[in-house]
Design a protein around this motif. Structure first.
Motif, short mmCIF file in Angstrom:
data_model
loop_
_atom_site.label_atom_id
_atom_site.label_comp_id
_atom_site.label_asym_id
_atom_site.label_seq_id
_atom_site.Cartn_x
_atom_site.Cartn_y
_atom_site.Cartn_z
N GLU A 451 0.83 -1.21 0.00
CA GLU A 451 0.00 0.00 0.00
C GLU A 451 0.87 1.26 0.00
O GLU A 451 0.55 2.25 -0.67
N VAL A 452 2.01 1.21 0.73
CA VAL A 452 2.93 2.36 0.75
C VAL A 452 3.52 2.58 -0.64
O VAL A 452 3.61 3.71 -1.13
N ASP A 453 3.96 1.48 -1.29
CA ASP A 453 4.50 1.62 -2.66
C ASP A 453 3.44 2.17 -3.60
O ASP A 453 3.72 3.02 -4.46
N TYR A 454 2.22 1.68 -3.43
CA TYR A 454 1.13 2.16 -4.28
C TYR A 454 0.91 3.66 -4.09
O TYR A 454 0.74 4.42 -5.04
N MET A 455 0.93 4.15 -2.83
CA MET A 455 0.72 5.57 -2.57
C MET A 455 1.90 6.40 -3.05
O MET A 455 1.73 7.55 -3.47
N SER A 456 3.12 5.85 -2.98
CA SER A 456 4.28 6.59 -3.50
C SER A 456 4.12 6.81 -5.01
O SER A 456 4.41 7.90 -5.53
N THR A 457 3.66 5.77 -5.71
CA THR A 457 3.43 5.92 -7.15
C THR A 457 2.31 6.92 -7.42
O THR A 457 2.39 7.73 -8.34
N TYR A 458 1.28 6.88 -6.58
CA TYR A 458 0.17 7.84 -6.74
C TYR A 458 0.66 9.28 -6.56
O TYR A 458 0.29 10.17 -7.33
N ILE A 459 1.50 9.52 -5.55
CA ILE A 459 2.04 10.86 -5.34
C ILE A 459 2.90 11.29 -6.51
O ILE A 459 2.93 12.48 -6.89
N THR A 460 3.61 10.34 -7.13
CA THR A 460 4.40 10.67 -8.33
C THR A 460 3.51 11.23 -9.42
O THR A 460 3.81 12.24 -10.06
N ILE A 461 2.35 10.57 -9.62
CA ILE A 461 1.41 11.06 -10.65
C ILE A 461 0.85 12.42 -10.28
O ILE A 461 0.78 13.34 -11.10
N MET A 462 0.47 12.60 -9.02
CA MET A 462 -0.11 13.87 -8.61
C MET A 462 0.92 14.99 -8.65
O MET A 462 0.57 16.15 -8.90
N ASN A 463 2.19 14.67 -8.42
CA ASN A 463 3.23 15.70 -8.52
C ASN A 463 3.42 16.13 -9.96
O ASN A 463 3.82 17.27 -10.23
N CYS A 464 3.17 15.23 -10.90
CA CYS A 464 3.19 15.64 -12.30
C CYS A 464 2.11 16.68 -12.56
O CYS A 464 2.29 17.61 -13.34
N ARG A 465 1.00 16.52 -11.87
CA ARG A 465 -0.11 17.46 -12.05
C ARG A 465 0.16 18.79 -11.36
O ARG A 465 -0.16 19.84 -11.87
N TYR A 466 0.74 18.74 -10.15
CA TYR A 466 0.93 19.96 -9.36
C TYR A 466 2.37 20.47 -9.38
O TYR A 466 2.75 21.27 -8.54
N GLY A 467 3.16 20.00 -10.33
CA GLY A 467 4.50 20.57 -10.50
C GLY A 467 5.45 20.23 -9.37
O GLY A 467 6.32 21.02 -9.03
N GLY A 468 5.32 19.05 -8.76
CA GLY A 468 6.26 18.63 -7.73
C GLY A 468 6.10 19.34 -6.40
O GLY A 468 7.02 19.41 -5.61
N LYS A 469 4.92 19.87 -6.12
CA LYS A 469 4.71 20.61 -4.88
C LYS A 469 4.34 19.72 -3.70
O LYS A 469 4.31 20.18 -2.57
N LEU A 470 4.01 18.46 -4.00
CA LEU A 470 3.54 17.58 -2.94
C LEU A 470 4.69 16.83 -2.31
O LEU A 470 5.62 16.38 -2.99
N THR A 471 4.62 16.67 -1.01
CA THR A 471 5.61 15.90 -0.26
C THR A 471 4.88 14.87 0.58
O THR A 471 3.86 15.19 1.20
N MET A 472 5.42 13.63 0.59
CA MET A 472 4.79 12.60 1.39
C MET A 472 5.85 11.90 2.22
O MET A 472 6.91 11.53 1.71
N GLU A 473 5.59 11.77 3.52
CA GLU A 473 6.49 11.09 4.43
C GLU A 473 5.77 9.91 5.06
O GLU A 473 4.54 9.93 5.26
N PHE A 474 6.55 8.87 5.39
CA PHE A 474 5.99 7.67 5.97
C PHE A 474 6.62 7.44 7.35
O PHE A 474 7.84 7.41 7.49
N GLU A 475 5.78 7.28 8.36
CA GLU A 475 6.22 7.02 9.72
C GLU A 475 5.66 5.67 10.16
O GLU A 475 4.75 5.56 11.00
N ILE A 476 6.19 4.62 9.54
CA ILE A 476 5.67 3.26 9.77
C ILE A 476 6.81 2.37 10.25
O ILE A 476 7.82 2.22 9.53
N PRO A 477 6.72 1.77 11.41
CA PRO A 477 7.75 0.84 11.88
C PRO A 477 7.88 -0.34 10.93
O PRO A 477 6.91 -0.79 10.31
#
Length: 605
Positions: A451-477
């Motif tokens: 699910e984390v890999d899936y969301m990282s790929t999703y953020i890649t697509i959305m950053n294409c839309r918003y010009g790289g303005k989105l940042t995503m961090e993961f705090e998962i043990p």
């Protein structure tokens, strides 16, 4: 008994006639409406696509025209600051050496400047007392006796220039004969730049720079042809200022800019022509392009005939199918009616022929099962409840994929339109990585790391839309990464954070995804630093979430957070779901509570 039989036969005939009439009317309306709607929608899409391309075409032409006029205005101001011109216009022609010398200086300077700018066709200097000088193709002209009867003084341009001292005004629709100081044989359409000079003591002069309209017409792209489209400039009075066909220059158009601007969307359809227009900033002109219907719709006109042929063919086929379907429908119904009459007379064990394989045969078999055993029906109802629960879970998950895919394809469409090839390629690759688990992965669960890999790929697509303005961090043990979660459960929440939380910042912000285990529950949270949710909206949303727990149909109108909440409850039970916390103007945090499920699908005690 015979009377009942006759009544039954009459009922069958009435039913056949009514069903046939209903089928034919329904099919006719359906085919007609679909054909008309499809054709009209195709026309509208073509109109909008054409208008969009024309606005891009207008932007380029506006840039060329503005640059051109700015250069002409600089040249005009060079003429205005001549000392010899100002002295001459104050004194006029006096048959004196000084007067002749100043006139020669003006002619020499004007010819030198015109030699440097090939697009200048003629330059005129007019005084308010009839004093005038002119240069045209190195032909010097002067009026030795003030002459207020020159064509120029009847145009009204001089009065307009005096109302705007020091400002360059643009005019169109005039020809060389309107400015001539002597007879002109050939008529040449002009575009004219004018400005006034105040000379003191009630005297003033006007500087006139004339350009052949062909020079501005050449700035339009060469793709215009009379059969496909034609473009021109029109002033505020609806007069054609510049046209590639010089015979149309100076003529009155069929409409004015004010009439065009009533539509507010840059184009309108008038009879068989699409009229696209764009107001040029800083100039009193509007660019207009007329596209004939034949050129606009192209093959769609011939497609109209195919719509009619297909509609007629569809009606013939529908008629044949209706007659056949009615026979297949009414025959089993007749047998069912007869069996029900026997049951009415006490034959509760009545059985029907179950050889039919269609839906009515299923109805007959259901009738037989009902007749044989009420207990069987109870078991069927119980099985149907279980099936309904499965279908509900599938419906909840099925709402996600089209919603996500629509937004992704919209992003790629805008990138393709803007010509962003490299980001578009990256987006294509990311989309492929996201589609693969949607269609190849089995089961409803996968690991939290997937699910984390899936969301990282999703953020890649959305950053294409918003010009790289989105940042995503993961705090998962690390020890929680292999726990099982519902597939695609976080994507609607991240999408909401981007679309609503970061709307005011243009898509810029940070999203934190974390997870922790508390006893036998896994809590996954998604937090953003966006604009948050107002208290009234938060209360309304919490009310909807509460209603979704008791009203299973409510979630159908809410694909985002309510969908996630309902999926958790349907799949894991009513004790699970989401919790919402938001600080207006600062952040929003959504907690997902689900059981701890090991890799093989077993829940941890």
């Amino acid at each position: 008994m015979r009377r009942k039989k006759n009544n039954g036969q009459a009922f069958s005939r009435r039913l056949q006639s009514q069903l046939l009439a209903v089928f034919m009317v329904t099919i006719t309306l359906l085919v007609g409406v679909v054909s008309i709607f499809s054709y009209k929608r195709s026309e509208k899409v073509i109109q909008e696509q054409s208008a969009s391309m024309m606005q891009q075409y207008f932007q380029q032409n506006q840039y060329n025209i503005v640059r051109y006029t700015q250069e002409v205005e600089k040249v005009l101001r060079l003429f205005m600051i001549q000392d010899s011109l100002q002295d001459y216009m104050r004194q006029g022609w006096k048959n004196q050496f000084g007067s002749i010398q100043k006139a020669m200086q003006i002619f020499d300077y004007t010819n030198v400047v015109m030699g440097n700018y090939e697009y200048l066709d003629s330059i005129y200097y007019y005084g308010n007392d009839g004093t005038a000088l002119g240069v045209m193709e190195k032909k010097n002209m002067v009026t030795r006796i003030p002459n207020l009867e020159l064509p120029w003084y009847s145009l009204g341009i001089q009065e307009e220039a005096l109302k705007n001292p020091g400002k360059v005004l643009w005019f169109g629709g005039y020809t060389n004969q309107n400015f001539a100081m002597e007879g002109e044989k050939n008529e040449i359409p002009y575009v004219t730049a004018v400005s006034s000079i105040w000379l003191g003591t009630g005297r003033y002069a006007t500087v006139v720079v004339n350009i052949q309209q062909d020079a501005l017409a050449a700035l339009f792209t060469k793709s215009d042809t009379p059969d496909e489209r034609e473009s021109y400039l029109m002033n505020d009075e609806g007069v054609v200022v510049v046209h590639q066909n010089r015979e149309k220059a100076g003529k009155q158009a069929e409409f004015t800019p004010r009439e065009l601007e009533k539509t507010g969307d840059g184009y309108l359809m008038k009879e068989d022509i699409q009229i696209n227009y764009h107001r040029i900033q800083g100039l009193p002109w509007t660019i207009v392009t007329e596209i004939p219907k034949e050129s606009l719709y192209g093959s769609l006109v011939s497609l109209k005939r195919w719509f009619l042929v297909l509609a007629a063919g569809g009606l013939l086929v529908a008629t044949a199918l209706s007659v056949y379907s009615l026979y297949r429908l009414t025959a089993p119904l007749k047998r069912l009616r007869t069996a029900m009459e026997r049951m009415e007379n006490g034959s509760l064990g009545e059985q029907l022929d179950e050889s039919s394989k269609n839906e009515l045969g299923m109805l007959g078999r259901q009738f037989n099962r009902m007749s044989r055993s009420i207990q069987t029906m109870i078991h069927q109802i119980r099985d149907m409840e279980g099936e309904k629960r499965i279908l509900e879970k599938e419906a909840l998950q099925g709402q996600l994929n089209p919603h996500f895919l629509f937004n992704t394809l919209s992003t790629m469409r805008f990138m393709a339109k803007l010509g962003q090839n490299e980001p578009l390629e990256e987006c294509f690759c990311a989309l492929g990585r996201m589609l693969q688990p949607m269609y190849r992965s089995q089961g409803e669960l996968w690991s939290l790391s997937q699910e984390v890999d899936y969301m990282s790929t999703y953020i890649t697509i959305m950053n294409c839309r918003y010009g790289g303005k989105l940042t995503m961090e993961f705090e998962i043990p690390d020890h929680l990464m292999e726990l099982q979660v519902l597939k695609f459960i976080l994507q609607p929440l991240v999408e909401n954070a981007i679309e609503h939380g970061f709307a005011s910042s243009g898509g810029e912000g940070m999203i934190v995804m974390g997870a922790e285990q508390k006893d036998n529950q896994l809590q996954v949270y998604v937090e953003d630093n966006g604009s948050g949710i107002q208290e009234e909206e938060q209360e309304r949303l919490e009310k909807i979430l509460k209603q979704a727990e008791n009203q299973k149909e409510l979630y159908k109108n809410h694909v985002g957070i309510v969908n996630v909440h309902r999926r958790l409850k349907v799949h894991f039970g009513e004790v699970y779901g989401i919790r919402l916390e938001s600080v207006p103007g600062k952040s929003t945090c959504i907690d997902l509570v689900m059981p701890v499920i090991m890799e093989k699908g077993t829940e941890r005690d």
